[in-house]
Design a protein around this motif. Structure first.
Motif, PDB file in Angstrom:
ATOM      1  N   HIS A  39      -3.631  -1.511 -10.175  1.00 23.43           N
ATOM      2  CA  HIS A  39      -4.040  -1.621  -8.773  1.00 23.43           C
ATOM      3  C   HIS A  39      -5.547  -1.850  -8.664  1.00 23.43           C
ATOM      4  O   HIS A  39      -5.996  -2.659  -7.846  1.00 23.43           O
ATOM      5  N   GLN A  84       0.824  -1.208   0.000  1.00 27.31           N
ATOM      6  CA  GLN A  84       0.000   0.000   0.000  1.00 27.31           C
ATOM      7  C   GLN A  84       0.858   1.257   0.000  1.00 27.31           C
ATOM      8  O   GLN A  84       0.553   2.242  -0.698  1.00 27.31           O
ATOM      9  N   PHE A  85       1.950   1.226   0.766  1.00 28.24           N
ATOM     10  CA  PHE A  85       2.858   2.377   0.797  1.00 28.24           C
ATOM     11  C   PHE A  85       3.515   2.586  -0.560  1.00 28.24           C
ATOM     12  O   PHE A  85       3.633   3.720  -1.034  1.00 28.24           O
ATOM     13  N   ARG A  86       3.936   1.502  -1.206  1.00 21.55           N
ATOM     14  CA  ARG A  86       4.546   1.605  -2.530  1.00 21.55           C
ATOM     15  C   ARG A  86       3.561   2.167  -3.553  1.00 21.55           C
ATOM     16  O   ARG A  86       3.927   2.958  -4.423  1.00 21.55           O
ATOM     17  N   PHE A  87       2.303   1.749  -3.436  1.00 23.24           N
ATOM     18  CA  PHE A  87       1.293   2.245  -4.378  1.00 23.24           C
ATOM     19  C   PHE A  87       1.063   3.745  -4.194  1.00 23.24           C
ATOM     20  O   PHE A  87       1.007   4.501  -5.183  1.00 23.24           O
ATOM     21  N   ILE A  88       0.939   4.201  -2.960  1.00 24.72           N
ATOM     22  CA  ILE A  88       0.709   5.631  -2.709  1.00 24.72           C
ATOM     23  C   ILE A  88       1.905   6.451  -3.187  1.00 24.72           C
ATOM     24  O   ILE A  88       1.745   7.511  -3.816  1.00 24.72           O
ATOM     25  N   LEU A  89       3.114   5.967  -2.896  1.00 27.02           N
ATOM     26  CA  LEU A  89       4.314   6.673  -3.341  1.00 27.02           C
ATOM     27  C   LEU A  89       4.376   6.739  -4.865  1.00 27.02           C
ATOM     28  O   LEU A  89       4.656   7.807  -5.450  1.00 27.02           O
ATOM     29  N   SER A  90       4.110   5.638  -5.539  1.00 30.50           N
ATOM     30  CA  SER A  90       4.133   5.624  -7.002  1.00 30.50           C
ATOM     31  C   SER A  90       3.048   6.505  -7.592  1.00 30.50           C
ATOM     32  O   SER A  90       3.271   7.184  -8.605  1.00 30.50           O
ATOM     33  N   LEU A  91       1.876   6.518  -6.963  1.00 31.31           N
ATOM     34  CA  LEU A  91       0.780   7.346  -7.461  1.00 31.31           C
ATOM     35  C   LEU A  91       1.135   8.826  -7.381  1.00 31.31           C
ATOM     36  O   LEU A  91       0.900   9.586  -8.337  1.00 31.31           O
ATOM     37  N   LEU A  92       1.728   9.245  -6.257  1.00 33.33           N
ATOM     38  CA  LEU A  92       2.119  10.645  -6.125  1.00 33.33           C
ATOM     39  C   LEU A  92       3.217  11.015  -7.124  1.00 33.33           C
ATOM     40  O   LEU A  92       3.183  12.100  -7.725  1.00 33.33           O
ATOM     41  N   LEU A 115      -2.055   2.803 -11.543  1.00 34.93           N
ATOM     42  CA  LEU A 115      -3.379   2.967 -10.936  1.00 34.93           C
ATOM     43  C   LEU A 115      -4.362   1.949 -11.509  1.00 34.93           C
ATOM     44  O   LEU A 115      -5.157   1.340 -10.775  1.00 34.93           O
TER      45      LEU A 115
END
Length: 414
Positions: free
Chosen positions: A100, A44-52, A97
């Protein structure tokens, strides 16, 4: 070899999974022993970082590519190149995105292929997972090499003062990372979609060959033959559902990739013709040729997708041909004929295609044209007409663009 040990489809797809997770294209954790997928806190942290990061890269790309709007005196050429690149950037920066949101469907797609392998093995059809593992490793490495080459080419264009006169001497590192992100995402997308299609096609080809050579003997127990036909029909039905899953997971981005590749190819050739016609500077000519090298990446993507979709479509049709030949030219009991008739109805009413919903990715005719020429050494009138239609369509777009470009050049000179 010890490095290429694989016992199921998930094992054979492991190199692609590791590459996509390493470069933040997929984020879910796959348990290869239990064949389950889940999301951890780190995922989840990797996804949020990649999304930003992707959002910031997307907005940065709109400003970093603005020099394309002033590169030549042709407004049409400048705007076409800029919009094509923005379409590509939007495609690649939204891949993470999309993956995911579609993670469950993507896992079900892989699980369906793996389940088909078990059913094929029960029919006595072996599946060489070690070979698939080697192909996945080789394909991932080749496409990552392409992404590095494309990144170096794109960075060399943007480091030129002619491309961006206002650029400072210190080239921004974020632009290099953003370009590498685009090329990596696009490369891995082409890699895992084409490998998935080749896997589906391999199962269809094995099933069709088994049906044509082994499953329909002219003598033997009618009950056993009917049982085998029903099992083949069940596997084919699951492969048809797998094709629909593929359309649900990847067809939208495949459509955008085809549109971006086609449009950028037209504008790159148009830009090269414009560069020679308007006597631009030597540096601008070099940029036009570098864009041509950049376009080879898109052309390769088109060719890979064309080949994989054509093979799937061809084997879907060959299955129906094998059934109809058995019905027409062989003598069986009435019970077997009835079973073959039901299978034929299934093939007629359950015939999926690689499609995005707006149009089908059906290039079987082009595939047949290329390979018929290689095998037979001759061509039919239909094949020549088809080649002329492709060349004529491409030439029509170029002529229209060149006509507008000539009017623009005359206006500038006056």
């Amino acid at each position: 070899m010890k490095w290429f040990q694989a016992y199921n489809f998930f094992d054979s797809f492991r190199p692609v999974y590791l590459a996509t997770k390493l470069f933040h294209v997929h984020f879910e954790t796959l348990d290869f022993k239990r064949q389950t997928v889940g999301r951890t806190l780190i995922d989840q942290f990797r996804f949020i970082l990649s999304l930003l990061l992707d959002i910031s890269f997307l907005f940065r790309s709109f400003t970093a590519n603005l020099p394309y709007l002033y590169l030549t005196e042709s407004v049409l050429l400048n705007v076409g190149n800029y919009l094509s690149l923005m379409l590509l950037a939007t495609l690649t920066y939204t891949l993470s995105l999309w993956n995911h949101c579609k993670s469950k469907e993507i896992f079900q797609l892989c699980a369906s292929i793996n389940d088909c392998d078990r059913k094929l093995e029960k029919l006595g059809i072996p599946v060489d997972h070690r070979r698939h593992h080697f192909a996945s490793t080789l394909s991932t490495g080749v496409w990552m090499c392409f992404s590095v080459i494309i990144t170096l080419n794109a960075v060399s264009v943007r480091r030129n003062k002619v491309f961006d006169p206002d650029r400072t001497d210190d080239f921004e590192a974020i632009i290099v990372v953003a370009i590498f992100r685009i090329s990596t995402n696009f490369s891995l997308f082409v890699c895992y979609t084409s490998l998935t299609l080749f896997s589906i096609n391999g199962r269809l080809a094995k099933l069709q060959a088994f049906l044509a050579t082994t499953a329909l003997p002219t003598s033997g127990s009618s009950k056993r033959i009917c049982q085998t036909i029903r099992r083949i029909a069940a596997v084919h039905d699951q492969l048809s559902d797998t094709i629909r899953m593929f359309n649900d997971c990847y067809s939208v981005h495949t459509m955008y990739g085809v549109i971006a590749s086609s449009s950028f190819s037209v504008f790159v050739v148009f830009g090269l013709i414009h560069a020679y016609a308007s006597n631009v500077s030597e540096v601008t000519m070099q940029i036009a040729w570098r864009n041509m090298l950049y376009d080879l990446f898109y052309v390769l993507m088109l060719a890979k997708m064309l080949l994989s979709t054509s093979l799937v479509s061809r084997n879907c049709k060959r299955m129906a041909h094998a059934i109809h030949k058995a019905i027409c030219y062989r003598s069986y009991d009435k019970q077997i004929f009835n079973e073959l008739g039901r299978f034929s109805q299934q093939l007629e009413h359950n015939a999926p295609k690689i499609s995005c919903g707006l149009f089908d990715f059906d290039w079987t005719l082009l595939y047949s044209v290329c390979f018929d020429r290689v095998k037979n050494g001759s061509s039919e009138k239909l094949n020549d007409t088809f080649y002329l239609q492709i060349a004529g369509s491409f030439a029509t777009y170029l002529v229209i663009l060149l006509q507008f470009d000539l009017v623009n050049l005359n206006f500038v000179r006056e």
